[in-house]
Motif scaffolding. Structure first.
Motif, PDB file in Angstrom:
ATOM      1  N   VAL A 254       0.863  -1.178   0.000  1.00  0.00           N
ATOM      2  CA  VAL A 254       0.000   0.000   0.000  1.00  0.00           C
ATOM      3  C   VAL A 254       0.901   1.229   0.000  1.00  0.00           C
ATOM      4  O   VAL A 254       1.838   1.323   0.805  1.00  0.00           O
ATOM      5  N   ILE A 255       0.641   2.154  -0.904  1.00  0.00           N
ATOM      6  CA  ILE A 255       1.466   3.363  -1.042  1.00  0.00           C
ATOM      7  C   ILE A 255       0.632   4.578  -0.654  1.00  0.00           C
ATOM      8  O   ILE A 255      -0.373   4.878  -1.293  1.00  0.00           O
ATOM      9  N   VAL A 256       1.049   5.263   0.399  1.00  0.00           N
ATOM     10  CA  VAL A 256       0.389   6.500   0.824  1.00  0.00           C
ATOM     11  C   VAL A 256       1.309   7.662   0.470  1.00  0.00           C
ATOM     12  O   VAL A 256       2.466   7.696   0.897  1.00  0.00           O
ATOM     13  N   ARG A 257       0.803   8.581  -0.316  1.00  0.00           N
ATOM     14  CA  ARG A 257       1.570   9.773  -0.680  1.00  0.00           C
ATOM     15  C   ARG A 257       0.966  10.967   0.065  1.00  0.00           C
ATOM     16  O   ARG A 257      -0.038  11.536  -0.348  1.00  0.00           O
ATOM     17  N   PRO A 258       1.561  11.337   1.216  1.00  0.00           N
ATOM     18  CA  PRO A 258       0.953  12.392   2.036  1.00  0.00           C
ATOM     19  C   PRO A 258       0.949  13.751   1.345  1.00  0.00           C
ATOM     20  O   PRO A 258       1.813  14.066   0.513  1.00  0.00           O
ATOM     21  N   ASN A 259      -0.020  14.556   1.711  1.00  0.00           N
ATOM     22  CA  ASN A 259      -0.015  15.977   1.379  1.00  0.00           C
ATOM     23  C   ASN A 259       0.882  16.641   2.411  1.00  0.00           C
ATOM     24  O   ASN A 259       0.524  16.757   3.585  1.00  0.00           O
TER      25      ASN A 259
ATOM     26  N   GLN B 243      -4.930 -12.579   6.257  1.00  0.00           N
ATOM     27  CA  GLN B 243      -5.483 -11.242   6.412  1.00  0.00           C
ATOM     28  C   GLN B 243      -4.532 -10.196   5.839  1.00  0.00           C
ATOM     29  O   GLN B 243      -3.308 -10.347   5.906  1.00  0.00           O
ATOM     30  N   VAL B 244      -5.113  -9.142   5.275  1.00  0.00           N
ATOM     31  CA  VAL B 244      -4.303  -8.155   4.569  1.00  0.00           C
ATOM     32  C   VAL B 244      -4.737  -6.740   4.927  1.00  0.00           C
ATOM     33  O   VAL B 244      -5.840  -6.502   5.408  1.00  0.00           O
ATOM     34  N   VAL B 245      -3.821  -5.814   4.670  1.00  0.00           N
ATOM     35  CA  VAL B 245      -4.130  -4.385   4.688  1.00  0.00           C
ATOM     36  C   VAL B 245      -4.464  -3.988   3.260  1.00  0.00           C
ATOM     37  O   VAL B 245      -3.756  -4.373   2.323  1.00  0.00           O
ATOM     38  N   ASN B 246      -5.535  -3.256   3.061  1.00  0.00           N
ATOM     39  CA  ASN B 246      -5.833  -2.785   1.714  1.00  0.00           C
ATOM     40  C   ASN B 246      -5.952  -1.265   1.676  1.00  0.00           C
ATOM     41  O   ASN B 246      -5.857  -0.591   2.711  1.00  0.00           O
ATOM     42  N   THR B 247      -6.152  -0.725   0.501  1.00  0.00           N
ATOM     43  CA  THR B 247      -6.162   0.730   0.352  1.00  0.00           C
ATOM     44  C   THR B 247      -7.370   1.367   1.032  1.00  0.00           C
ATOM     45  O   THR B 247      -7.255   2.444   1.620  1.00  0.00           O
ATOM     46  N   SER B 248      -8.519   0.711   0.969  1.00  0.00           N
ATOM     47  CA  SER B 248      -9.728   1.326   1.528  1.00  0.00           C
ATOM     48  C   SER B 248      -9.679   1.407   3.047  1.00  0.00           C
ATOM     49  O   SER B 248     -10.064   2.427   3.629  1.00  0.00           O
TER      50      SER B 248
END
Length: 405
Positions: free
Chosen positions: A304-309, A341-346
């Protein structure tokens, strides 16, 4: 072969002239340990020494301390362990019944330095038999030199142990700081105010903090490409970060795989840039780290890729938060899937986090990164000391370095 003055050529190799050559069975008397299952153990303070070292207590000792045991089976096959006090030698170990006048501490270091792997008397399940190792030819110094060697190595171990204690204390202090600073229980100088705290969906936070969903603080939240959809290469192309490369607050660049530049262009949405926060999806779900500067082109596989503001959220603040006990708990409660079990984008997007003012986020990150740097320095010092001690042990136990002539 020319043997230097003061040495002699023997069955055990070139050794100091005043050292003795003998079999391991003549150097030390060894015996298999004794059965003691869980039902037979009684409350007491007598250490039970097994294959991996101490594995509990009993109320009866059958061997005098100091003692030495060698792992007889399992993952600790051939490993030596030292016990200062009277003890019970477990049947998963071989123990020294008679030091034959030799120094017990020296005997421990000597056995610890030996590689017993080629003396496996079992099959797939490794097993060490004293009858297999008794004939091994060894070179042994006289007792005074044994004591000098044991003292030098014990001092090195004591130094390593003191470093380990400092590291453990520093790590505990950092964990406490993480828990308090990231949730506002403790404020840094210049940011404290007397407005108190307010109750929110995620608990109490300072009155001047906000709570926000990650999606409201990020430019984008995506998932990296599926690695099975394209061939992977060992060295050429664009580096591909996978879950095994992501450690808490740390990027591990060993064992990298690569994708072709064509595949990279096709999966441009999973390209990584400095400041991106990547989360492991499976295995250790939610483990996060920040992509640093100066790494060049990178792509992400199933992360999962989070691109912060960056006008709202400091990347490192988010990373520390996700890896904190608070963050791990929040992520664990939101995992999806069945057996795996996984982490997803939502679920990542909907995660509500505390949001201090940006300058306070940066100040908290500075404190925590300084603590990380201090820990890293101590760990490097410990590892260097271990390496020096290991080299010193080999030199002393073979007579290449002498503490007395």
């Amino acid at each position: 072969m020319v043997v230097k003055a003061g040495n002699k050529q023997t069955e055990a190799g070139v050794i100091p002239r005043n050292w003795d050559v003998m079999s391991l069975g003549k150097f030390l008397a060894l015996q298999r340990g004794h059965d003691l299952n869980e039902n037979q153990r009684r409350p007491g303070n007598i250490p039970v020494m097994g294959s991996a070292g101490q594995n509990g207590f009993h109320d009866t000792a059958i061997a005098k301390g100091p003692g030495v045991v060698i792992g007889r089976s399992g993952a600790s096959f051939g490993q030596a362990h030292y016990c200062k006090n009277d003890y019970w030698p477990h049947n998963t170990a071989i123990y020294v019944t008679d030091f034959r006048g030799n120094d017990p501490c020296f005997s421990y270091y000597f056995l610890k330095s030996m590689d017993f792997r080629r003396y496996n008397s079992g099959g797939a399940q490794q097993s060490l038999n004293r009858n297999f190792i008794n004939p091994i030819i060894v070179a042994i110094p006289h007792t005074p030199e044994q004591r000098a060697i044991a003292t030098a190595l014990s001092d090195a171990d004591a130094h390593i142990s003191s470093l380990e204690q400092v590291i453990a204390k520093k790590r505990d202090l950092e964990q406490a700081a993480i828990q308090e600073l990231l949730t506002g229980k403790r404020r840094l100088p210049g940011f404290y105010n007397d407005k108190g705290h307010k109750l929110t969906d995620i608990g109490k936070i300072p009155e001047d903090w906000n709570t926000s969903k990650i999606k409201d603080l990020a430019k984008s939240i995506t998932v990296g490409f599926v690695g099975s959809m394209a061939p992977l290469f060992e060295k050429e192309g664009v580096p591909l970060l996978r879950g095994q490369n992501i450690l808490p607050n740390l990027l591990d660049l060993t064992n990298l795989k690569y994708i072709s530049r064509e595949t990279h262009r096709q999966w441009i949405k999973s390209s990584l840039y400095p400041g991106d926060v990547v989360l492991v999806r499976v295995g250790y779900p939610g483990t996060a780290c920040v992509i640093p500067k100066n790494l060049g082109e990178l792509n992400a596989a199933s992360l999962v890729i989070v691109r912060p503001n960056h006008h709202l959220l400091n990347s490192n603040f988010l990373c520390y938060l996700l890896n904190s006990p608070w963050g791990k708990r929040q992520i664990q409660e939101r995992l999806v899937g069945g057996a795996q079990q996984v982490v997803n984008t939502s679920t990542t997007a909907e995660l509500i986090i505390p949001q201090p003012p940006l300058p306070e986020q940066a100040a908290v990150v500075t404190v925590l990164t300084n603590m990380d740097a201090e820990l890293a320095t101590l760990e490097q010092k410990r590892d260097k000391t271990k390496a020096i001690k290991q080299g010193m042990m080999q030199e002393l136990l073979t007579g290449r370095i002498r503490l007395m002539s």
